[in-house]
Design a protein around this motif. Structure first.
Motif, PDB file in Angstrom:
ATOM      1  N   LEU A 119      19.904 -36.993  45.220  1.00 32.33           N
ATOM      2  CA  LEU A 119      19.804 -38.445  45.068  1.00 32.33           C
ATOM      3  C   LEU A 119      19.805 -38.834  43.591  1.00 32.33           C
ATOM      4  O   LEU A 119      20.500 -39.766  43.174  1.00 32.33           O
ATOM      5  CB  LEU A 119      18.550 -38.977  45.763  1.00 32.33           C
ATOM      6  CG  LEU A 119      18.337 -40.486  45.731  1.00 32.33           C
ATOM      7  CD1 LEU A 119      19.525 -41.220  46.344  1.00 32.33           C
ATOM      8  CD2 LEU A 119      17.058 -40.852  46.469  1.00 32.33           C
ATOM      9  N   GLY A 120      19.059 -38.104  42.780  1.00 37.88           N
ATOM     10  CA  GLY A 120      19.041 -38.372  41.343  1.00 37.88           C
ATOM     11  C   GLY A 120      20.395 -38.142  40.699  1.00 37.88           C
ATOM     12  O   GLY A 120      20.836 -38.918  39.839  1.00 37.88           O
ATOM     13  N   ARG A 121      21.074 -37.078  41.123  1.00 36.11           N
ATOM     14  CA  ARG A 121      22.404 -36.784  40.604  1.00 36.11           C
ATOM     15  C   ARG A 121      23.386 -37.897  40.983  1.00 36.11           C
ATOM     16  O   ARG A 121      24.218 -38.300  40.178  1.00 36.11           O
ATOM     17  CB  ARG A 121      22.874 -35.443  41.164  1.00 36.11           C
ATOM     18  CG  ARG A 121      23.989 -34.822  40.389  1.00 36.11           C
ATOM     19  CD  ARG A 121      24.348 -33.415  40.875  1.00 36.11           C
ATOM     20  NE  ARG A 121      23.202 -32.533  40.900  1.00 36.11           N
ATOM     21  CZ  ARG A 121      22.703 -31.973  42.009  1.00 36.11           C
ATOM     22  NH1 ARG A 121      23.244 -32.205  43.176  1.00 36.11           N
ATOM     23  NH2 ARG A 121      21.666 -31.166  41.933  1.00 36.11           N
ATOM     24  N   THR A 122      23.265 -38.410  42.198  1.00 35.57           N
ATOM     25  CA  THR A 122      24.139 -39.495  42.646  1.00 35.57           C
ATOM     26  C   THR A 122      23.918 -40.755  41.807  1.00 35.57           C
ATOM     27  O   THR A 122      24.873 -41.413  41.395  1.00 35.57           O
ATOM     28  CB  THR A 122      23.891 -39.802  44.140  1.00 35.57           C
ATOM     29  OG1 THR A 122      24.116 -38.620  44.886  1.00 35.57           O
ATOM     30  CG2 THR A 122      24.797 -40.908  44.629  1.00 35.57           C
ATOM     31  N   PHE A 123      22.653 -41.075  41.546  1.00 31.36           N
ATOM     32  CA  PHE A 123      22.372 -42.249  40.714  1.00 31.36           C
ATOM     33  C   PHE A 123      22.855 -42.052  39.285  1.00 31.36           C
ATOM     34  O   PHE A 123      23.306 -43.000  38.633  1.00 31.36           O
ATOM     35  CB  PHE A 123      20.881 -42.590  40.750  1.00 31.36           C
ATOM     36  CG  PHE A 123      20.524 -43.534  41.857  1.00 31.36           C
ATOM     37  CD1 PHE A 123      20.733 -44.894  41.727  1.00 31.36           C
ATOM     38  CD2 PHE A 123      19.999 -43.059  43.041  1.00 31.36           C
ATOM     39  CE1 PHE A 123      20.430 -45.774  42.755  1.00 31.36           C
ATOM     40  CE2 PHE A 123      19.685 -43.918  44.082  1.00 31.36           C
ATOM     41  CZ  PHE A 123      19.904 -45.281  43.936  1.00 31.36           C
ATOM     42  N   THR A 124      22.802 -40.828  38.772  1.00 27.10           N
ATOM     43  CA  THR A 124      23.300 -40.562  37.431  1.00 27.10           C
ATOM     44  C   THR A 124      24.815 -40.766  37.377  1.00 27.10           C
ATOM     45  O   THR A 124      25.325 -41.396  36.443  1.00 27.10           O
ATOM     46  CB  THR A 124      22.944 -39.129  37.000  1.00 27.10           C
ATOM     47  OG1 THR A 124      21.524 -38.965  37.083  1.00 27.10           O
ATOM     48  CG2 THR A 124      23.399 -38.849  35.583  1.00 27.10           C
ATOM     49  N   TRP A 125      25.532 -40.250  38.372  1.00 27.65           N
ATOM     50  CA  TRP A 125      26.984 -40.447  38.422  1.00 27.65           C
ATOM     51  C   TRP A 125      27.330 -41.923  38.579  1.00 27.65           C
ATOM     52  O   TRP A 125      28.275 -42.418  37.958  1.00 27.65           O
ATOM     53  CB  TRP A 125      27.617 -39.632  39.552  1.00 27.65           C
ATOM     54  CG  TRP A 125      27.875 -38.218  39.148  1.00 27.65           C
ATOM     55  CD1 TRP A 125      27.201 -37.114  39.540  1.00 27.65           C
ATOM     56  CD2 TRP A 125      28.892 -37.761  38.245  1.00 27.65           C
ATOM     57  NE1 TRP A 125      27.733 -36.003  38.940  1.00 27.65           N
ATOM     58  CE2 TRP A 125      28.763 -36.371  38.143  1.00 27.65           C
ATOM     59  CE3 TRP A 125      29.879 -38.407  37.520  1.00 27.65           C
ATOM     60  CZ2 TRP A 125      29.602 -35.611  37.344  1.00 27.65           C
ATOM     61  CZ3 TRP A 125      30.724 -37.640  36.719  1.00 27.65           C
ATOM     62  CH2 TRP A 125      30.576 -36.256  36.642  1.00 27.65           C
TER      63      TRP A 125
END
Length: 138
Positions: free
Chosen positions: A14-20
């Protein structure tokens, strides 16, 4: 540094998705010069950092589990996508390399891709799929 990061949740899907999402929105900000898009990008980036530095491991784990559950179908499609792109590129590259020696064309009735050696003039071609016969200049 090690003491600061001990007990923190770190990076998850989820954090990686928000970063992208933040990076994509930043790119859109460069194109559109929109303050709203910029604020959304900053909000996504701050939320991603907050998730990484959070010490509430159970809550972040549950949020990530829900995210993974809801996006399971999308992730399975996206995991196959690089393979399909690679296959398309390899087929296109092979067709391009064969065009030096072969004339590549499609059957007028079934659209099957066919090839014949170049420099033969007019030839009678029989489609291997639908057995249609037609004349082609090669």
């Amino acid at each position: 540094m090690a003491r600061f990061f001990s007990g923190r949740t770190g990076v998850d899907a989820l954090g990686r998705t928000f970063t992208w999402l933040a990076l994509i929105l930043m790119f859109l900000t460069m194109i559109t010069h929109s303050n709203i898009v910029y604020l959304l990008a900053m909000a996504c980036l701050i939320y991603s950092l907050w998730r990484m530095l959070s010490k509430n491991y159970q809550k972040r784990y549950m949020e990530n589990a829900k995210f993974l559950e809801k996006t399971a179908g999308i992730r399975s499609v996206l995991s196959v996508l690089p393979f399909k792109i690679k296959t398309f590129i390899n087929k296109t590259k092979a067709d391009y390399n064969q065009r030096k020696v072969y004339a590549i064309f499609k059957c007028p009735s079934c659209k099957q891709k066919l090839r014949a050696p170049k420099g033969r003039g007019k030839i009678q071609v029989t489609c291997s799929k639908c057995h249609a016969v037609f004349i082609k200049k090669v």
